[in-house]
Enzyme design. Structure first.
Site, PDB file in Angstrom:
ATOM      1  N   ILE A 138       9.323 -44.781  -9.986  1.00 39.36           N
ATOM      2  CA  ILE A 138       8.647 -44.222 -11.147  1.00 39.36           C
ATOM      3  C   ILE A 138       9.638 -44.209 -12.312  1.00 39.36           C
ATOM      4  CG2 ILE A 138       7.541 -42.184 -12.141  1.00 39.36           C
ATOM      5  CD1 ILE A 138       5.857 -43.520 -10.000  1.00 39.36           C
ATOM      6  N   LYS A 139       9.255 -44.835 -13.422  1.00 42.74           N
ATOM      7  CA  LYS A 139      10.150 -44.908 -14.576  1.00 42.74           C
ATOM      8  C   LYS A 139       9.971 -43.689 -15.472  1.00 42.74           C
ATOM      9  CE  LYS A 139      11.094 -48.983 -16.469  1.00 42.74           C
ATOM     10  NZ  LYS A 139      10.924 -50.324 -17.101  1.00 42.74           N
ATOM     11  N   ILE A 140      11.081 -43.010 -15.713  1.00 42.79           N
ATOM     12  CA  ILE A 140      11.127 -41.835 -16.594  1.00 42.79           C
ATOM     13  C   ILE A 140      12.245 -42.058 -17.606  1.00 42.79           C
ATOM     14  CG2 ILE A 140      11.452 -39.338 -16.760  1.00 42.79           C
ATOM     15  CD1 ILE A 140       9.036 -39.904 -15.116  1.00 42.79           C
TER      16      ILE A 140
END
Length: 367
Positions: A138-140
């Site tokens: 998951i890209k944050i």
């Protein structure tokens, strides 16, 4: 031998900075994994905007989702989740063969959440469950507001690709969040081995901005010309030096002894923007252990043709430090520049995301 195939022996994985349904369905992606040593994929709103808005490959799914009463937001998520899930399945052999340390596909939360900690956590959890693959990241964004979201998701066992890192201070805040999350898992009696994270450090965007500032000073400071095209790589090398310091610390060693995986450095924004510079400059100079380089297709082709596979990331550290000192002496505030790049980076994802939603809305109306 294709230099791409040598990277793994040097401790670096190369990932594709692109994803389309066409490459999934026609076997191109599978061939890249099986024959060309591809070990991961990254995506972002800009990539999906190009893939979906310029292709008919998504029309049937859009029609079905629209007929079911889906909103443009839910349709967008259905389209992207389908591609990400299928890409994860293609990369699953790499994930399994590497013992769960590679073979990942990245999916970004809405770019509108870059300054929203609580909703980033909620969306990260939801997307993790929606895709339901162990080799998902998951890209944050590594913003001030993103750091606590990154820590919480990692604590919960959700893999995270920290994106939009431009400064060593921002990287260090993320590295600290990674270690805190793992320490919290230890305290909670949770295992560490399956928790994966990468820290994505951006390169070419730094040179575009800093080169512009250097050119403004050449008339009065001719030495500024010698610094052109050097800031991005110098900054990355110094970030890697900090990374090595982190993993050499007693704090990290205690976590590693319990099975923790290193938060690898990932080089992003690696296509050369200035045609006067080498088209593989951001690959050749930054190869080494515990690194990932995410490359667009044209850079992959260029490196396969004339790249040099050698352990280079720790070479020229003194020169890198001198470069950054020289830039500062010319009155360039690098910290200010990286804050600007972070803001611009967020907007560069928001614009294509909003544009794609508008295009989807129009396509649904037409259908």
């Amino acid at each position: 031998m294709n230099p791409l195939l040598k990277l793994a022996d040097l401790g670096q994985s190369y990932w594709l900075d692109n994803l389309t349904r066409r490459m999934i369905e026609n076997g191109e992606l599978k061939d890249r994994v099986a024959k060309e040593g591809l070990r991961g994929i990254t995506s972002n709103p800009s990539i999906f905007s190009k893939a979906i808005s310029k292709s008919e490959d998504y029309t049937a799914q859009i029609r079905k989702a629209a007929a079911a009463g889906g909103t443009v937001e839910t349709i967008y998520e259905e389209l992207t989740a389908t591609d990400i899930r299928n890409a994860c399945d293609i990369l699953r052999p790499v994930f399994d063969q590497s013992g769960g340390s590679d073979g990942f596909v990245s999916l970004e939360v809405s770019p509108h959440l870059a300054r929203d900690t609580a909703t980033s956590i909620t969306e990260g959890r939801r997307l993790w469950k929606t895709v339901d693959r162990p080799n998902l990241l998951i890209k944050i964004p590594g913003t001030k507001e993103g750091v606590p979201a990154i820590e919480q998701l990692l604590f919960e066992g959700i893999n995270v690709n920290v994106t939009l890192l431009f400064s060593i201070d921002s990287y260090q805040a993320v590295a600290e969040a990674h270690m805190r999350a793992l320490e919290r898992r230890v305290a909670a009696g949770q295992p560490l081995a399956a928790v994966v994270s990468v820290a994505s450090f951006f390169l070419s965007r730094i040179d575009v901005l800093i080169d512009g500032l250097l050119k403004e000073r050449v008339a009065t400071h001719p030495e500024a010309k010698d610094l052109l095209g050097r800031a991005g790589i110098a900054n990355a090398k110094l970030a890697y030096r900090q990374f090595k310091k982190n993993i050499g610390s007693a704090r990290w060693q205690a976590l590693a002894a319990k099975g923790a995986q290193v938060q690898r450095m990932l080089w992003a924004s690696t296509s050369t923007k200035n045609p006067d510079y080498s088209d593989v400059m951001y690959v050749d100079a930054l190869i080494g252990p515990h690194t990932v380089n995410t490359l667009p297709e044209e850079t992959i082709a260029a490196f396969a043709d004339h790249g040099t596979a050698a352990n280079t990331v720790e070479q020229g550290m003194e020169e890198a430090a001198a470069t950054m000192e020289a830039i500062a002496k010319l009155g360039i505030d690098f910290a200010k520049a990286t804050r600007q790049l972070e803001d611009e980076g967020i907007q560069k994802f928001i614009d294509p995301y909003d544009s794609l939603l508008e295009a989807l809305k129009q396509r649904c109306a037409n259908l």
